[in-house]
Scaffold this motif. Sequence first.
Motif, PDB file in Angstrom:
ATOM      1  N   LEU A 179     -37.399 -34.360   7.685  1.00 28.79           N
ATOM      2  CA  LEU A 179     -37.091 -34.763   9.057  1.00 28.79           C
ATOM      3  C   LEU A 179     -37.698 -33.794  10.062  1.00 28.79           C
ATOM      4  O   LEU A 179     -38.161 -34.195  11.131  1.00 28.79           O
ATOM      5  CB  LEU A 179     -35.574 -34.834   9.255  1.00 28.79           C
ATOM      6  N   MET A 180     -37.722 -32.534   9.711  1.00 28.16           N
ATOM      7  CA  MET A 180     -38.318 -31.560  10.616  1.00 28.16           C
ATOM      8  C   MET A 180     -39.820 -31.750  10.738  1.00 28.16           C
ATOM      9  O   MET A 180     -40.414 -31.482  11.780  1.00 28.16           O
ATOM     10  CB  MET A 180     -38.012 -30.134  10.130  1.00 28.16           C
ATOM     11  N   VAL A 181     -40.450 -32.223   9.666  1.00 25.05           N
ATOM     12  CA  VAL A 181     -41.905 -32.406   9.679  1.00 25.05           C
ATOM     13  C   VAL A 181     -42.301 -33.773  10.234  1.00 25.05           C
ATOM     14  O   VAL A 181     -43.409 -33.958  10.729  1.00 25.05           O
ATOM     15  CB  VAL A 181     -42.462 -32.237   8.246  1.00 25.05           C
ATOM     16  N   ALA A 182     -41.391 -34.745  10.206  1.00 24.79           N
ATOM     17  CA  ALA A 182     -41.742 -36.152  10.434  1.00 24.79           C
ATOM     18  C   ALA A 182     -42.475 -36.409  11.736  1.00 24.79           C
ATOM     19  O   ALA A 182     -43.392 -37.219  11.792  1.00 24.79           O
ATOM     20  CB  ALA A 182     -40.476 -37.006  10.370  1.00 24.79           C
ATOM     21  N   THR A 183     -42.100 -35.755  12.821  1.00 24.17           N
ATOM     22  CA  THR A 183     -42.713 -36.052  14.115  1.00 24.17           C
ATOM     23  C   THR A 183     -43.649 -34.944  14.569  1.00 24.17           C
ATOM     24  O   THR A 183     -43.878 -34.769  15.754  1.00 24.17           O
ATOM     25  CB  THR A 183     -41.618 -36.241  15.173  1.00 24.17           C
ATOM     26  N   VAL A 305     -35.547 -21.681   9.375  1.00 18.72           N
ATOM     27  CA  VAL A 305     -34.892 -22.434  10.456  1.00 18.72           C
ATOM     28  C   VAL A 305     -34.810 -21.583  11.715  1.00 18.72           C
ATOM     29  O   VAL A 305     -35.091 -22.050  12.827  1.00 18.72           O
ATOM     30  CB  VAL A 305     -33.497 -22.906  10.007  1.00 18.72           C
ATOM     31  N   ALA A 306     -34.423 -20.319  11.541  1.00 17.96           N
ATOM     32  CA  ALA A 306     -34.362 -19.433  12.704  1.00 17.96           C
ATOM     33  C   ALA A 306     -35.748 -19.145  13.255  1.00 17.96           C
ATOM     34  O   ALA A 306     -35.939 -19.041  14.473  1.00 17.96           O
ATOM     35  CB  ALA A 306     -33.664 -18.130  12.323  1.00 17.96           C
ATOM     36  N   THR A 307     -36.747 -19.038  12.364  1.00 17.03           N
ATOM     37  CA  THR A 307     -38.115 -18.788  12.812  1.00 17.03           C
ATOM     38  C   THR A 307     -38.627 -19.929  13.679  1.00 17.03           C
ATOM     39  O   THR A 307     -39.335 -19.711  14.671  1.00 17.03           O
ATOM     40  CB  THR A 307     -39.044 -18.600  11.594  1.00 17.03           C
ATOM     41  N   ASN A 323     -36.618 -33.271  14.848  1.00 14.65           N
ATOM     42  CA  ASN A 323     -36.754 -31.946  14.252  1.00 14.65           C
ATOM     43  C   ASN A 323     -35.419 -31.229  14.232  1.00 14.65           C
ATOM     44  O   ASN A 323     -35.035 -30.613  13.226  1.00 14.65           O
ATOM     45  CB  ASN A 323     -37.764 -31.102  15.046  1.00 14.65           C
ATOM     46  N   ILE A 324     -34.705 -31.308  15.335  1.00 10.47           N
ATOM     47  CA  ILE A 324     -33.413 -30.633  15.437  1.00 10.47           C
ATOM     48  C   ILE A 324     -32.411 -31.242  14.451  1.00 10.47           C
ATOM     49  O   ILE A 324     -31.606 -30.535  13.834  1.00 10.47           O
ATOM     50  CB  ILE A 324     -32.890 -30.711  16.876  1.00 10.47           C
ATOM     51  N   THR A 325     -32.467 -32.580  14.291  1.00 10.60           N
ATOM     52  CA  THR A 325     -31.615 -33.235  13.301  1.00 10.60           C
ATOM     53  C   THR A 325     -31.925 -32.717  11.902  1.00 10.60           C
ATOM     54  O   THR A 325     -31.020 -32.461  11.090  1.00 10.60           O
ATOM     55  CB  THR A 325     -31.819 -34.759  13.351  1.00 10.60           C
ATOM     56  N   VAL A 327     -33.073 -29.809  11.140  1.00  7.55           N
ATOM     57  CA  VAL A 327     -32.502 -28.467  11.045  1.00  7.55           C
ATOM     58  C   VAL A 327     -31.015 -28.551  10.700  1.00  7.55           C
ATOM     59  O   VAL A 327     -30.514 -27.812   9.840  1.00  7.55           O
ATOM     60  CB  VAL A 327     -32.710 -27.692  12.366  1.00  7.55           C
ATOM     61  N   ALA A 328     -30.283 -29.457  11.363  1.00 10.85           N
ATOM     62  CA  ALA A 328     -28.851 -29.603  11.112  1.00 10.85           C
ATOM     63  C   ALA A 328     -28.587 -30.035   9.673  1.00 10.85           C
ATOM     64  O   ALA A 328     -27.670 -29.514   9.014  1.00 10.85           O
ATOM     65  CB  ALA A 328     -28.248 -30.610  12.089  1.00 10.85           C
ATOM     66  N   VAL A 329     -29.369 -30.993   9.170  1.00  7.80           N
ATOM     67  CA  VAL A 329     -29.197 -31.446   7.783  1.00  7.80           C
ATOM     68  C   VAL A 329     -29.470 -30.295   6.816  1.00  7.80           C
ATOM     69  O   VAL A 329     -28.756 -30.104   5.817  1.00  7.80           O
ATOM     70  CB  VAL A 329     -30.132 -32.639   7.497  1.00  7.80           C
ATOM     71  N   THR A 330     -30.492 -29.526   7.112  1.00 13.76           N
ATOM     72  CA  THR A 330     -30.830 -28.389   6.255  1.00 13.76           C
ATOM     73  C   THR A 330     -29.701 -27.368   6.222  1.00 13.76           C
ATOM     74  O   THR A 330     -29.344 -26.839   5.164  1.00 13.76           O
ATOM     75  CB  THR A 330     -32.127 -27.722   6.745  1.00 13.76           C
TER      76      THR A 330
END
Length: 404
Positions: A179-183, A305-307, A323-325, A327-330
Amino acid sequence: MILEDTQGESDTLSEEGLQSVNFASIAEKKRLWFRDALINSLFISSWFVLALMLSLYNKWMFAPEHFGFPLPLFVTMLHMFVQTALASVLRFGWPRRFRPKHDPSKEVYVKRAIPTAVSTGLDIGLSNLSLKTITLSFYTMCKSSSLVFVLAFAFFFRLETFSLRLIGVILLISVGVLLMVATETHFVFVGFILVLSASALGGLRWSLIQLLMRDKRSGLNHPVATIFWLAPVMGLTMAIVSISLEGWGELPGSRFLDGPGAILQTVGLLIFPGVIAFCMVLTEYYIIQRVGAVPMSIAGIAKEVATISVSALIFGDELTPLNITGVAVTVCGIGLFTHHKYRKRLEADIPLDRRGQPLDPGDDSGLGRGSIALHDGYGIEHVDGGGTTAVCPQYRLPCHKGVF
């Protein structure tokens, strides 16, 4: 449990030949877990800060809009030799603390150490090379996929017990990464291939390092010794790759060596981060030695994630709601993994010494040599109905017969 030595004088279990082993209660398991969690968190926090500093340095050092140094693999090579020099200082300056009793044999070095060093060098080199073509956020997102490779190699080398629950947690974290990479709007195929290859090599090298460090007879069971023996081969690997892909011909006469001031600045920017890299790798090896490759990889994802957040603030990398979603899932996946390890610890049988401390796998002191097989580092694995323990490769206890 009473364990009785059946191996004769050849097994140096103890002079008396009889040992008592107590097992931790649930309360003791919880106490040990939280104690270890605190110590591991301190190591991981230190590694996190050092790795974040090095990631930001790499982005600033190699990005054309910043310092723009054109040879990332050359820089990695120099850092490897800086690590070798620092490890040598510790090894020969304080041998009782930083030098194991044994040096690696020729067979161990050629068949186990060199492949580990080459995979590590290629992992780091390809990672740095990819930063020339992709954003730091995209790099960290793709590099997080190394978790899948780490788990696969951990199962292959039997460093982790196969568990559907663990696979589910890893898949959840992987979905978060996707999800972070998708967009990602700045997708560069070459950079993507480079960082994905680095992820696969990273999964391999972390498992290989764990295998090396758990064997006290290899001479590579101390983090400083591991760096001392591996870093030179990593540096040579980087030198070959750098000359082949980058070439060093553009460096002489460039603005980086234009006058004493420029030379001094460039040398400082090349060498000093090698000290940071040494501290980071040393901390990383301590973490792998304490908790293993898979938890280390999970900690790496938390760092990434912090980076991503820091990169968006400092370098202006774009983050979308998707992307933020991700991060939350991760983050949720990381929490579930922590809970999984906590449950495994409570379910495991943890043998204690006379002082109430858990027995150290591979320790030549305490109860002696031989083996008790483990679940997640502690639990007894093979015991038959007659009270006979099977041959067990991690605890250095001989095979025994006893009463449970």
